[in-house]
Design a protein around this motif. Structure first.
Motif, PDB file in Angstrom:
ATOM      1  N   PHE A  48       0.841  -1.193   0.000  1.00  0.00           N
ATOM      2  CA  PHE A  48       0.000   0.000   0.000  1.00  0.00           C
ATOM      3  C   PHE A  48       0.879   1.247   0.000  1.00  0.00           C
ATOM      4  CE2 PHE A  48      -2.629  -3.357   1.743  1.00  0.00           C
ATOM      5  CZ  PHE A  48      -3.864  -3.144   1.139  1.00  0.00           C
ATOM      6  N   ASP A  49       0.336   2.311  -0.610  1.00  0.00           N
ATOM      7  CA  ASP A  49       1.070   3.580  -0.664  1.00  0.00           C
ATOM      8  C   ASP A  49       0.729   4.486   0.504  1.00  0.00           C
ATOM      9  OD1 ASP A  49       2.397   3.304  -3.352  1.00  0.00           O
ATOM     10  OD2 ASP A  49       0.309   3.066  -3.959  1.00  0.00           O
ATOM     11  N   ALA A  50      -0.456   4.290   1.109  1.00  0.00           N
ATOM     12  CA  ALA A  50      -0.875   5.130   2.232  1.00  0.00           C
ATOM     13  C   ALA A  50      -1.985   4.431   2.998  1.00  0.00           C
ATOM     14  CB  ALA A  50      -1.354   6.494   1.739  1.00  0.00           C
ATOM     15  N   VAL A  51      -2.199   4.906   4.230  1.00  0.00           N
ATOM     16  CA  VAL A  51      -3.292   4.430   5.080  1.00  0.00           C
ATOM     17  C   VAL A  51      -4.151   5.637   5.445  1.00  0.00           C
ATOM     18  CG1 VAL A  51      -3.900   3.505   7.346  1.00  0.00           C
ATOM     19  CG2 VAL A  51      -2.057   2.450   6.015  1.00  0.00           C
ATOM     20  N   VAL A  52      -5.470   5.475   5.305  1.00  0.00           N
ATOM     21  CA  VAL A  52      -6.412   6.469   5.824  1.00  0.00           C
ATOM     22  C   VAL A  52      -6.982   5.892   7.111  1.00  0.00           C
ATOM     23  CG1 VAL A  52      -8.516   7.775   5.425  1.00  0.00           C
ATOM     24  CG2 VAL A  52      -6.928   7.336   3.529  1.00  0.00           C
ATOM     25  N   LEU A  53      -6.874   6.663   8.186  1.00  0.00           N
ATOM     26  CA  LEU A  53      -7.199   6.141   9.516  1.00  0.00           C
ATOM     27  C   LEU A  53      -8.243   7.027  10.183  1.00  0.00           C
ATOM     28  CD1 LEU A  53      -6.602   4.199  11.853  1.00  0.00           C
ATOM     29  CD2 LEU A  53      -4.634   5.636  12.450  1.00  0.00           C
ATOM     30  N   ASP A  54      -9.406   6.443  10.461  1.00  0.00           N
ATOM     31  CA  ASP A  54     -10.455   7.184  11.176  1.00  0.00           C
ATOM     32  C   ASP A  54     -10.156   7.166  12.675  1.00  0.00           C
ATOM     33  OD1 ASP A  54     -13.136   8.504  10.737  1.00  0.00           O
ATOM     34  OD2 ASP A  54     -13.639   7.096  12.349  1.00  0.00           O
ATOM     35  N   HIS A  55     -10.596   8.209  13.363  1.00  0.00           N
ATOM     36  CA  HIS A  55     -10.279   8.285  14.792  1.00  0.00           C
ATOM     37  C   HIS A  55     -11.132   7.336  15.625  1.00  0.00           C
ATOM     38  CE1 HIS A  55      -9.007   9.812  18.641  1.00  0.00           C
ATOM     39  NE2 HIS A  55     -10.265  10.081  18.970  1.00  0.00           N
ATOM     40  N   TYR A  56     -12.460   7.385  15.418  1.00  0.00           N
ATOM     41  CA  TYR A  56     -13.358   6.585  16.258  1.00  0.00           C
ATOM     42  C   TYR A  56     -13.582   5.221  15.627  1.00  0.00           C
ATOM     43  CZ  TYR A  56     -14.323  10.776  18.955  1.00  0.00           C
ATOM     44  OH  TYR A  56     -14.195  11.872  19.766  1.00  0.00           O
ATOM     45  N   LEU A  57     -13.155   4.188  16.324  1.00  0.00           N
ATOM     46  CA  LEU A  57     -13.350   2.813  15.893  1.00  0.00           C
ATOM     47  C   LEU A  57     -14.117   2.063  16.981  1.00  0.00           C
ATOM     48  CD1 LEU A  57      -9.714   2.340  14.576  1.00  0.00           C
ATOM     49  CD2 LEU A  57     -11.749   2.733  13.173  1.00  0.00           C
ATOM     50  N   ARG A  58     -14.552   0.853  16.690  1.00  0.00           N
ATOM     51  CA  ARG A  58     -15.440   0.150  17.636  1.00  0.00           C
ATOM     52  C   ARG A  58     -14.811  -0.040  19.011  1.00  0.00           C
ATOM     53  NH1 ARG A  58     -16.505  -3.188  13.025  1.00  0.00           N
ATOM     54  NH2 ARG A  58     -18.588  -2.767  12.160  1.00  0.00           N
ATOM     55  N   GLN A  59     -13.619  -0.574  19.052  1.00  0.00           N
ATOM     56  CA  GLN A  59     -13.024  -0.924  20.337  1.00  0.00           C
ATOM     57  C   GLN A  59     -11.717  -0.182  20.609  1.00  0.00           C
ATOM     58  OE1 GLN A  59     -12.667  -5.183  20.016  1.00  0.00           O
ATOM     59  NE2 GLN A  59     -14.781  -5.540  20.662  1.00  0.00           N
ATOM     60  N   THR A  60     -11.397   0.787  19.789  1.00  0.00           N
ATOM     61  CA  THR A  60     -10.143   1.513  19.979  1.00  0.00           C
ATOM     62  C   THR A  60     -10.257   2.884  19.316  1.00  0.00           C
ATOM     63  OG1 THR A  60      -7.752   1.375  19.688  1.00  0.00           O
ATOM     64  CG2 THR A  60      -9.099   0.565  17.880  1.00  0.00           C
ATOM     65  N   THR A  61      -9.135   3.586  19.260  1.00  0.00           N
ATOM     66  CA  THR A  61      -9.089   4.883  18.567  1.00  0.00           C
ATOM     67  C   THR A  61      -7.926   4.876  17.575  1.00  0.00           C
ATOM     68  OG1 THR A  61      -7.572   5.923  20.149  1.00  0.00           O
ATOM     69  CG2 THR A  61      -9.946   6.062  20.632  1.00  0.00           C
ATOM     70  N   GLY A  62      -7.972   5.825  16.662  1.00  0.00           N
ATOM     71  CA  GLY A  62      -6.894   5.939  15.682  1.00  0.00           C
ATOM     72  C   GLY A  62      -5.544   6.201  16.329  1.00  0.00           C
ATOM     73  N   HIS A  63      -5.523   6.925  17.457  1.00  0.00           N
ATOM     74  CA  HIS A  63      -4.268   7.178  18.166  1.00  0.00           C
ATOM     75  C   HIS A  63      -3.607   5.871  18.587  1.00  0.00           C
ATOM     76  CE1 HIS A  63      -5.463  11.547  19.407  1.00  0.00           C
ATOM     77  NE2 HIS A  63      -5.160  11.435  18.127  1.00  0.00           N
ATOM     78  N   GLU A  64      -4.421   4.944  19.109  1.00  0.00           N
ATOM     79  CA  GLU A  64      -3.873   3.661  19.548  1.00  0.00           C
ATOM     80  C   GLU A  64      -3.383   2.839  18.357  1.00  0.00           C
ATOM     81  OE1 GLU A  64      -7.032   1.931  21.756  1.00  0.00           O
ATOM     82  OE2 GLU A  64      -6.736   3.194  23.517  1.00  0.00           O
ATOM     83  N   VAL A  65      -4.092   2.933  17.243  1.00  0.00           N
ATOM     84  CA  VAL A  65      -3.653   2.217  16.045  1.00  0.00           C
ATOM     85  C   VAL A  65      -2.332   2.799  15.535  1.00  0.00           C
ATOM     86  CG1 VAL A  65      -4.226   1.650  13.653  1.00  0.00           C
ATOM     87  CG2 VAL A  65      -6.009   1.610  15.409  1.00  0.00           C
ATOM     88  N   LEU A  66      -2.211   4.119  15.553  1.00  0.00           N
ATOM     89  CA  LEU A  66      -0.946   4.758  15.160  1.00  0.00           C
ATOM     90  C   LEU A  66       0.212   4.241  16.003  1.00  0.00           C
ATOM     91  CD1 LEU A  66      -1.581   8.567  14.485  1.00  0.00           C
ATOM     92  CD2 LEU A  66      -0.492   6.926  12.952  1.00  0.00           C
ATOM     93  N   ALA A  67      -0.014   4.143  17.311  1.00  0.00           N
ATOM     94  CA  ALA A  67       1.042   3.654  18.204  1.00  0.00           C
ATOM     95  C   ALA A  67       1.419   2.218  17.855  1.00  0.00           C
ATOM     96  CB  ALA A  67       0.584   3.753  19.656  1.00  0.00           C
ATOM     97  N   GLN A  68       0.418   1.379  17.532  1.00  0.00           N
ATOM     98  CA  GLN A  68       0.704  -0.008  17.156  1.00  0.00           C
ATOM     99  C   GLN A  68       1.529  -0.072  15.866  1.00  0.00           C
ATOM    100  OE1 GLN A  68      -3.659  -1.364  17.816  1.00  0.00           O
ATOM    101  NE2 GLN A  68      -2.469  -3.240  17.943  1.00  0.00           N
ATOM    102  N   MET A  69       1.184   0.782  14.919  1.00  0.00           N
ATOM    103  CA  MET A  69       1.914   0.798  13.649  1.00  0.00           C
ATOM    104  C   MET A  69       3.378   1.184  13.859  1.00  0.00           C
ATOM    105  SD  MET A  69      -0.887   2.548  11.079  1.00  0.00           S
ATOM    106  CE  MET A  69       0.252   2.494   9.682  1.00  0.00           C
ATOM    107  N   ARG A  70       3.604   2.193  14.686  1.00  0.00           N
ATOM    108  CA  ARG A  70       4.992   2.633  14.920  1.00  0.00           C
ATOM    109  C   ARG A  70       5.778   1.569  15.670  1.00  0.00           C
ATOM    110  NH1 ARG A  70       4.126   4.998  10.813  1.00  0.00           N
ATOM    111  NH2 ARG A  70       3.019   6.996  10.863  1.00  0.00           N
TER     112      ARG A  70
END
Length: 347
Positions: A48-70
């Protein structure tokens, strides 16, 4: 811009379908992930060339997903999407590593802004990757050039050492003491230059010489070649840690060689013990002072040089390239020669 492939993490499938249709008409592909696990599976299994990440997710937030990615070492550009009244959330996402953010609205502006943000984020990532590749190529080219230069210095030092060895053989076969003395002085000069090249190929910086280490080796070699029962003289070195360019190191080595050799020959009477001191002191960040001194009979700078005078001419010529030239201090016991050193290449 050429076609790109985007992974969109959002649990709102309707929004994702709108983005898929809009970007699809532009020739781009959007893959939907509705949870973090689904997103990570896609990222690990595809390109993939990029990720679009929404903030509000069912059981988490985009901030937490960003941390997992890093934490997972994923450095793909991320465009963060959040509500119109949540600018602070977007700013926090940028601080956490997102490339850009878009405020989600119900109008067509959202789709055009999102497209622009994705394109810009991908373009910036490509530029950073190109710069990283260019920097790496420059680093490798620099390492190759330094390795080649170190090898050249190694070969030059070996060649000069061979010449010095041939001179030693010639000295041993010479019948005239005067010829032996002149050949020994020439050998010492060649050894001084060889030592400088040896310093370069054993150094991490092949353009500069650690002068204190170079002088330590040089004075040891001079002492071994000049000391004898007829000349029971100590040769002492006191040197600050100073780095200097290779061409100036050659001049310093020649000056020290000539002054020390003269000290062994003329400072003390045959059989008389004494000291010759080589002192290198830092005066400022850009200046240093080289001093060669003894406690012998002293010297009259205005008198004619002893021997052929070649050594005196060499010292004056080399000292002039280092700074303000050679000077002898008056009113001192013995001979005290000083040579100011400019450590930079400026005037």
């Amino acid at each position: 811009m050429s076609a790109f492939r985007v992974l969109y993490l959002d649990d709102d499938a309707a929004i994702v379908r709108l983005v898929q249709k809009h970007l699809g008409r532009l020739g781009h592909e959007v893959v939907h992930a509705d949870c973090t696990e689904d997103m990570l599976t896609h990222l690990n299994g595809g390109s993939f060339d990029a990720v679009v990440l929404d903030h509000y997710l069912r059981q988490t937030t985009g901030h937490e997903v960003l941390a997992q990615m890093r934490e997972a070492g994923m450095h793909i550009p991320v465009v963060y999407v959040t509500g119109s009244n949540e600018a602070q959330i977007a700013i926090e996402a940028i601080k956490a590593g997102a490339a850009d953010y878009v405020i989600k609205t119900v109008g067509d502006d959202f789709l055009s802004l999102l497209t622009s943000a994705i394109e810009q984020s991908i373009a910036n990532a490509q530029l950073r990757a190109a710069k990283a590749r260019a920097d790496e190529e420059i680093r490798l080219a620099k390492e190759r050039a330094e390795a080649l230069l170190a090898e050249v210095n190694h070969r030059v030092a070996n060649s000069l050492a061979l010449v010095a060895s041939l001179l030693r053989l010639q000295i041993s076969s010479a019948k005239s003491d005067e010829v032996k003395a002149e050949l020994a002085e020439t050998q010492a000069r060649i050894t001084a230059i060889a030592g400088m090249h040896r310093s370069l190929y054993t150094s991490d910086d092949v353009s500069r010489v650690e002068l204190d280490r170079y002088l330590n080796r040089l004075t040891a070699e001079l002492y071994n070649s000049l000391h004898s029962a007829e000349r029971p003289i100590r040769l002492l070195l006191e040197a600050d840690a100073i780095s200097i360019s290779a061409d100036k190191a050659v001049s310093v080595g020649m000056v020290v060689t000539e002054l020390v050799t003269n000290g062994f020959k003329y400072a003390y009477a045959p059989g008389e013990a004494g000291d010759i001191r080589v002192i290198l002191k830092a005066v400022s960040e850009d200046e240093a002072l080289l001093r060669v001194e003894d406690d012998g009979i002293g010297i009259d700078p205005s008198s004619a040089p002893k021997g052929t005078g070649l050594g005196s001419r060499i010292v004056k010529s080399m000292a002039a390239t280092l700074g303000d030239g050679l000077r002898y201090l008056e009113g001192t016991k013995g001979a005290v020669a000083e040579v100011p050193l400019r450590l930079t290449n400026g005037s």
